[in-house]
Write an enzyme that holds these catalytic residues in place. Structure first.
Site, PDB file in Angstrom:
ATOM      1  CB  SER A 148      -0.931   0.005   1.215  1.00 53.03           C
ATOM      2  OG  SER A 148      -0.183  -0.041   2.398  1.00 53.03           O
ATOM      3  CG  HIS A 151      -4.099  -2.881   0.221  1.00 55.06           C
ATOM      4  ND1 HIS A 151      -4.885  -1.914   0.778  1.00 55.06           N
ATOM      5  CD2 HIS A 151      -3.166  -3.204   1.142  1.00 55.06           C
ATOM      6  CE1 HIS A 151      -4.452  -1.671   2.002  1.00 55.06           C
ATOM      7  NE2 HIS A 151      -3.421  -2.438   2.234  1.00 55.06           N
TER       8      HIS A 151
END
Length: 95
Positions: A16, A37
């Site tokens: 991220s 993610h």
């Protein structure tokens, strides 16, 4: 990357913090790079961001969505080139 994966391989980036496009530039196939993610803790959180890079092909995004569903996650596409948590971190630093 090209030394370790065959041409046409899909690279799923699980970060991220780094820009998906920056990672895609390390390969001759940037169209095969996307972000995945998993929110923490991954075994509890259902949301999965499937992040589109500038050059990511639709079929590469579709495999990310399918993988998320197979893992019993709630996959959602991000149209931006960095993952949501990195954008929110930037906003917090600016504010």
């Amino acid at each position: 990357m090209d030394r370790f994966a065959h041409k046409g391989a899909v690279l799923a980036v699980n970060t991220s913090f780094l820009d998906v496009d920056a990672i895609a530039q390390a390969t001759t196939c940037p169209y095969g790079v996307r972000g995945l993610h998993f929110f923490s803790p991954a075994h509890v959180m259902k949301l999965l961001e499937v992040v589109r890079g500038r050059d990511t092909r639709p079929e590469v995004m579709a495999t990310g969505m399918a993988l998320g569903k197979r893992l019993r996650k709630l996959p959602r596409v991000r149209q931006t080139y960095a993952m949501w948590t990195s954008w929110t971190a930037c906003v917090r630093r600016i504010a």
